[in-house]
Design a protein around this motif. Structure first.
Motif, short mmCIF file in Angstrom:
data_model
loop_
_atom_site.label_atom_id
_atom_site.label_comp_id
_atom_site.label_asym_id
_atom_site.label_seq_id
_atom_site.Cartn_x
_atom_site.Cartn_y
_atom_site.Cartn_z
N ASP A 270 6.94 1.97 -1.69
CA ASP A 270 5.50 2.29 -1.67
C ASP A 270 5.23 3.61 -2.40
O ASP A 270 4.28 3.72 -3.16
N ARG B 43 1.61 13.40 11.19
CA ARG B 43 1.30 12.51 10.08
C ARG B 43 0.58 11.25 10.53
O ARG B 43 0.12 10.47 9.73
N GLY B 44 0.49 11.00 11.82
CA GLY B 44 -0.19 9.81 12.31
C GLY B 44 0.72 8.60 12.32
O GLY B 44 1.95 8.71 12.27
N ASP B 45 0.10 7.41 12.37
CA ASP B 45 0.87 6.17 12.49
C ASP B 45 1.29 5.58 11.15
O ASP B 45 2.12 4.68 11.10
N LYS B 46 0.71 6.05 10.07
CA LYS B 46 1.01 5.48 8.76
C LYS B 46 2.43 5.81 8.35
O LYS B 46 2.89 6.94 8.47
N THR B 47 3.15 4.81 7.90
CA THR B 47 4.49 5.01 7.37
C THR B 47 4.56 4.41 5.97
O THR B 47 3.81 3.49 5.64
N TRP B 48 5.42 4.96 5.17
CA TRP B 48 5.59 4.48 3.81
C TRP B 48 7.06 4.18 3.58
O TRP B 48 7.94 4.85 4.11
N THR B 49 7.29 3.21 2.72
CA THR B 49 8.65 2.94 2.29
C THR B 49 8.87 3.69 0.98
O THR B 49 7.91 4.14 0.33
#
Length: 78
Positions: A72, A63-69
């Motif tokens: 979000d 998924r790469g470095d992007k994270t979501w809360t």
């Protein structure tokens, strides 16, 4: 679960074991899945779900470095 004994050519079994090893499984698991499919034990949907999970576990995708809360993901436009 019942056991089944079959006779198979030595070379065929050797090649099957090598192929199964490359796929991260066993000849026993492959034959079990085939017989269950042949006998119609599982529906097509269950087989598709199992195959999808198998492919996902072998995938190199990340998924790469992007994270979501959680906020979000559930953000609403006002």
């Amino acid at each position: 679960m019942a056991n089944l004994t079959i006779s198979v050519n030595d070379e065929a079994l050797k090649k099957a074991r090598l192929r199964a090893l490359k796929q991260g499984t066993s000849v026993n698991a492959i034959l079990r899945e085939y017989l269950e499919s042949y006998a119609g034990v599982h529906g097509r949907q269950q087989q598709a779900a199992r195959r999808l999970l198998e492919l996902a576990s072998k995938s190199n995708a990340r998924r790469g470095d992007k994270t979501w809360t959680r906020d979000d993901l559930h953000e609403r436009n006002a």
